[in-house]
Design an enzyme around this catalytic site. Structure first.
Site, short mmCIF file in Angstrom:
data_model
loop_
_atom_site.label_atom_id
_atom_site.label_comp_id
_atom_site.label_asym_id
_atom_site.label_seq_id
_atom_site.Cartn_x
_atom_site.Cartn_y
_atom_site.Cartn_z
N THR A 87 13.44 -67.21 -10.39
CA THR A 87 12.18 -66.74 -10.94
C THR A 87 12.35 -65.88 -12.19
O THR A 87 13.40 -65.27 -12.39
CB THR A 87 11.44 -65.90 -9.87
OG1 THR A 87 10.26 -65.31 -10.42
CG2 THR A 87 12.32 -64.77 -9.36
N ASP A 88 11.29 -65.84 -13.00
CA ASP A 88 11.26 -64.94 -14.15
C ASP A 88 11.24 -63.47 -13.72
O ASP A 88 11.52 -62.58 -14.52
CB ASP A 88 10.02 -65.23 -15.01
CG ASP A 88 8.72 -65.12 -14.23
OD1 ASP A 88 8.67 -65.62 -13.09
OD2 ASP A 88 7.75 -64.54 -14.76
N TYR B 50 11.04 -58.76 -4.57
CA TYR B 50 11.11 -60.21 -4.73
C TYR B 50 12.13 -60.58 -5.80
O TYR B 50 12.99 -61.45 -5.57
CB TYR B 50 9.73 -60.76 -5.10
CG TYR B 50 9.72 -62.23 -5.42
CD1 TYR B 50 9.96 -63.19 -4.44
CD2 TYR B 50 9.46 -62.68 -6.72
CE1 TYR B 50 9.95 -64.54 -4.73
CE2 TYR B 50 9.45 -64.03 -7.02
CZ TYR B 50 9.69 -64.95 -6.02
OH TYR B 50 9.69 -66.29 -6.32
N LYS C 188 15.72 -62.60 -5.26
CA LYS C 188 16.00 -63.85 -5.96
C LYS C 188 17.27 -63.74 -6.80
O LYS C 188 18.05 -64.70 -6.89
CB LYS C 188 14.82 -64.25 -6.84
CG LYS C 188 13.54 -64.58 -6.07
CD LYS C 188 13.72 -65.76 -5.12
CE LYS C 188 13.75 -67.07 -5.85
NZ LYS C 188 13.79 -68.24 -4.91
#
Length: 209
Positions: free
Chosen positions: A21-22, A45, A49
């Site tokens: 993810t960014d 989060y 990740k």
């Protein structure tokens, strides 16, 4: 779990495709993020990740880590459907305008991934690495909202009259979000000779499907 999958991939001689993810970035760079920028996640989060990325990278398996951004579908609960629902029940919408990234249609992401996987090993193994793969171009949640409503196939059901841009600080949430986390995806395009459509083209296709 990514680390376990990576160990299995190494044992089997397979290539693992892992999506990240960014949100591994803090959003303070002020320009597009490239693969070699240092991650600095600011919420749990993003940290989880990033840990998954690192576990895959340290496993010595063949892997493709794909960082993507603002993935959406037309299913209930996603941002697009929430906007459509709001527009049918509220005359004024207040949408954050300082969060910027690349909206990415889940179906397009799945299709481009399947095209790559179909090439098989040793093609994939020779291209082991970390890539950014998201809708081409970037936008704010505010402008994304306006484009969603423009593409609404049932515009006659909208009662919304005003869409107001507001700052993230006006909508405090438990999880802090990076403000500008848009991804530069040219490395992926150069290596695989594929590219996702622009985010607004994909949105138009998604809402017309």
């Amino acid at each position: 779990i990514p680390g376990i999958l990576a160990e299995e991939a190494r044992t089997l001689g397979a290539t693992l495709v892992h999506f990240s993810t960014d949100y591994v970035f803090d959003g303070t760079k002020g320009s597009l993020y490239i693969e070699t920028d240092n991650p600095n996640p600011i919420n749990q989060y993003g940290r989880s990740k990033l840990a998954g990325e690192q576990a895959v990278q340290s496993s010595n398996c063949s892997y493709l880590i794909m960082r993507t951004s603002w993935v959406y579908s037309l299913r209930q609960g996603g941002f697009v459907n929430k906007v459509l629902e709001w527009a049918r029940h509220q005359e004024t919408l207040r949408i954050v305008s300082d969060q910027v990234a690349n909206p990415t249609w889940a179906r397009m992401l799945a299709e481009i991934t399947s095209q790559i996987v179909a090439r098989g090993n040793p093609y994939l193994a020779a291209r082991t690495g970390l890539y950014h793969l998201a809708g081409f171009g970037f936008t704010s949640r505010y402008d994304w909202t306006k484009k969603i409503l423009e593409n609404d196939p049932k515009k006659e059901e909208q009662i919304v009259k005003i869409i107001l841009p507001v700052s993230t600080s006006e909508f405090p949430t438990p999880a802090v979000r990076p403000l500008f986390s848009a991804l530069e995806c040219s490395k992926f395009s150069e290596i695989f000779d594929l590219q996702l459509p622009t985010w607004d083209q994909a949105l138009s296709l998604a809402m017309d499907s």
